[in-house]
Every structure is written in structure tokens, then in C-alpha cells.
Design an enzyme around this catalytic site. Structure first.
Site, PDB file in Angstrom:
ATOM      1  N   ASP A  73     -45.766  44.708 -88.799  1.00 13.09           N
ATOM      2  CA  ASP A  73     -45.344  45.459 -87.774  1.00 13.09           C
ATOM      3  C   ASP A  73     -44.076  44.656 -87.026  1.00 13.09           C
ATOM      4  O   ASP A  73     -44.260  43.416 -86.778  1.00 13.09           O
ATOM      5  CB  ASP A  73     -46.428  45.739 -86.796  1.00 13.09           C
TER       6      ASP A  73
HETATM    7  C1  LIG Z   1     -35.386  44.698 -84.782  1.00 11.80           C
HETATM    8  C2  LIG Z   1     -35.299  45.412 -86.344  1.00 11.80           C
HETATM    9  C3  LIG Z   1     -36.249  46.328 -86.702  1.00 11.80           C
HETATM   10  N1  LIG Z   1     -36.105  46.926 -87.707  1.00 11.80           N
HETATM   11  C4  LIG Z   1     -37.100  47.821 -88.441  1.00 11.80           C
HETATM   12  C5  LIG Z   1     -38.155  47.038 -89.543  1.00 11.80           C
HETATM   13  C6  LIG Z   1     -39.258  48.070 -89.232  1.00 11.80           C
HETATM   14  O1  LIG Z   1     -39.002  49.117 -90.235  1.00 11.80           O
HETATM   15  C7  LIG Z   1     -38.991  48.875 -88.238  1.00 11.80           C
HETATM   16  C8  LIG Z   1     -40.014  48.854 -86.959  1.00 11.80           C
HETATM   17  O2  LIG Z   1     -41.268  49.696 -87.167  1.00 11.80           O
HETATM   18  P1  LIG Z   1     -42.681  49.214 -87.677  1.00 11.80           P
HETATM   19  O3  LIG Z   1     -43.628  50.080 -86.793  1.00 11.80           O
HETATM   20  O4  LIG Z   1     -42.677  47.848 -87.926  1.00 11.80           O
HETATM   21  O5  LIG Z   1     -42.638  49.796 -89.313  1.00 11.80           O
HETATM   22  P2  LIG Z   1     -42.329  51.162 -90.076  1.00 11.80           P
HETATM   23  O6  LIG Z   1     -42.670  52.333 -88.983  1.00 11.80           O
HETATM   24  O7  LIG Z   1     -40.702  51.262 -90.282  1.00 11.80           O
HETATM   25  O8  LIG Z   1     -42.933  50.995 -91.381  1.00 11.80           O
HETATM   26  P3  LIG Z   1     -44.671  50.864 -91.546  1.00 11.80           P
HETATM   27  O9  LIG Z   1     -45.472  50.840 -90.394  1.00 11.80           O
HETATM   28  O10 LIG Z   1     -44.783  51.930 -92.616  1.00 11.80           O
HETATM   29  O11 LIG Z   1     -44.695  49.474 -92.227  1.00 11.80           O
HETATM   30  O12 LIG Z   1     -37.747  48.402 -87.265  1.00 11.80           O
HETATM   31  C9  LIG Z   1     -34.865  46.659 -88.693  1.00 11.80           C
HETATM   32  O13 LIG Z   1     -34.852  47.008 -89.954  1.00 11.80           O
HETATM   33  N2  LIG Z   1     -34.045  45.729 -88.198  1.00 11.80           N
HETATM   34  C10 LIG Z   1     -34.124  45.176 -87.076  1.00 11.80           C
HETATM   35  O14 LIG Z   1     -33.042  44.324 -86.565  1.00 11.80           O
END
Ligand SMILES: Cc1cn([C@H]2C[C@H](O)[C@@H](COP(=O)(O)OP(=O)(O)OP(=O)(O)O)O2)c(=O)[nH]c1=O
Length: 192
Positions: free
Chosen positions: A68
Site C-alpha cells: 500500500d
Molecule cells: C505517490 C505515487 C503513487 N503511485 C501509485 C502506486 C499505487 O499503485 C497507487 C497507490 O494506491 P494503492 O492503494 O497503494 O494501490 P493500488 O490500488 O494501485 O493497487 P493494489 O491495492 O491492488 O496493490 O499510487 C505511483 O505510481 N507513483 C507515485 O509517485
């Protein structure tokens, strides 16, 4: 030993591929991501990663990897924005300030859970309205904690970070490699 990626995030799949790990199956978890009242960002993020790993169905010999990523401005938790308006308000709040990005990783084998979390600091430059509007139009904010992604066009808004770049993108690779090995995944054994 089979590895199940308990994540629907394409970033996490790509980051794992970077260390030569290809999951045998991808099972995106379905959990309620609402923070509890008064919950702090880091315990919240840890709880989310563990709940995701537990929510994924797996056989006793299948390793589940979930994670997460949460953006925190002080005590405030910024998850994935519901729409462009919310993304805009997140970006305006982060503009010209430092915030933290917390990523927690949970690896599960049967009832055993290994967890690590990484806190990074990100400075976002002061954003002008044209910058925010162009970024919103790109659609890159969708599905990203805090409404931006460092690996996308918003990379131009980030002059400085302290911590783990891979954690900010969504999966801290050093910690993840350690967790996989702790759970018995043969990460480097072919080279032994
Ligand atoms: C801050 C930041 C976040 N993110 C993304 C990563 C995560 O995919 C998302 C945060 O959401 P999460 O809830 O961590 O994950 P998700 O819903 O995408 O996937 P899952 O729960 O199925 O694993 O934000 C980036 O890609 N780059 C960044 O710089």
C-alpha cells in the site's frame, strides 16, 4: 514455490520485474480502504498492506505479496483521488511543500506475515494553475495516491526526494527482496 501478486497495480508488477521476479498469478485484493477515525498515516498504510495480503485467497504453499502507498501531509492521509476535482485539491495542498510517502509491503505464507514499511519525503515545487490544469488533463493522476505519480509527468514537479524512489513509485525493492527471501522465495538461488 508459487508467488501470487496480491495487487492490481501495474507499477508493482513492473517493479518486481526489475528484480527478475514474475508472479505466477495476479490476484488484486478487494478491501475497504477507509482510514479509521484518528488513524495515523503510517499505521494506516501498514494495516492496508496486511489486510490486502490477507484478503487474497492462496494455497498454503503460495506466497502472497501485497503493498500500500499512502501520501501523508502531516497527519492527513491522501489516498487515490475519486475524481479530477479531488486530485486538484490534493495538488494544491501539496504545492510548494514537503510531504511524506509511506509504502508498506506485506508478504504472507499461510498464517505467517512479514511486513516492512518505508517512509520517504518528497518536495513538490510551487505549482501554477496552468501546471495543475495540464497535469489534470493528462489523466496521469488517476489511481495514484496523493493524485500524482513521480514516474509520470508530475516528475517535473518534484525537485527533491529523500528516501526510496521505488517505494514512492509503489514497491520498495530492497525491502521487498528481503521479505521474499525471509518467506523462502528463491530470489537469487539460481545464481548460487
Ligand atoms: C505517490 C505515487 C503513487 N503511485 C501509485 C502506486 C499505487 O499503485 C497507487 C497507490 O494506491 P494503492 O492503494 O497503494 O494501490 P493500488 O490500488 O494501485 O493497487 P493494489 O491495492 O491492488 O496493490 O499510487 C505511483 O505510481 N507513483 C507515485 O509517485
Amino acid at each position: 514455490m508459487r508467488l501470487i501478486l496480491g495487487s492490481g497495480s501495474p507499477r508493482r508488477r513492473e517493479l518486481l520485474a526489475q528484480i527478475g521476479v514474475v508472479a505466477d498469478d495476479i490476484r488484486p485484493p478487494e478491501i475497504d480502504e477507509t482510514p479509521a477515525k484518528g488513524e495515523q498515516p503510517r499505521p494506516y498504510c501498514r494495516r492496508m498492506a496486511i489486510e490486502k495480503a490477507r484478503a487474497v485467497e492462496a494455497a498454503p504453499d503460495e506466497i502472497v505479496l501485497s503493498a500500500d502507498t499512502t501520501v501523508a501531509l502531516g497527519r492527513r492521509i491522501y489516498g487515490k483521488p475519486a475524481d479530477a476535482g479531488e486530485a486538484a485539491s490534493f495538488l494544491h495542498a501539496l504545492s510548494g511543500r514537503r510531504h511524506r510517502v509511506v509504502t508498506a509491503v506485506a508478504v504472507r505464507l499461510g498464517d505467517r506475515i512479514w511486513e516492512r514499511d518505508v517512509v520517504s519525503t518528497v518536495r513538490m515545487k510551487m505549482l501554477s494553475n496552468p501546471e495543475v490544469n495540464a497535469y489534470l488533463e493528462s489523466g496521469d493522476w488517476q489511481g495514484k495516491a496523493g493524485g500524482y505519480s513521480i514516474q509520470g509527468p508530475a516528475g517535473a514537479f518534484i525537485p527533491w526526494i529523500s528516501g526510496s524512489y521505488t517505494a514512492i513509485v509503489g514497491l520498495p525493492l530492497a525491502e521487498t527482496a528481503g521479505l521474499l527471501m525471509a518467506a523462502g522465495y528463491p530470489l537469487y538461488e539460481h545464481a548460487a
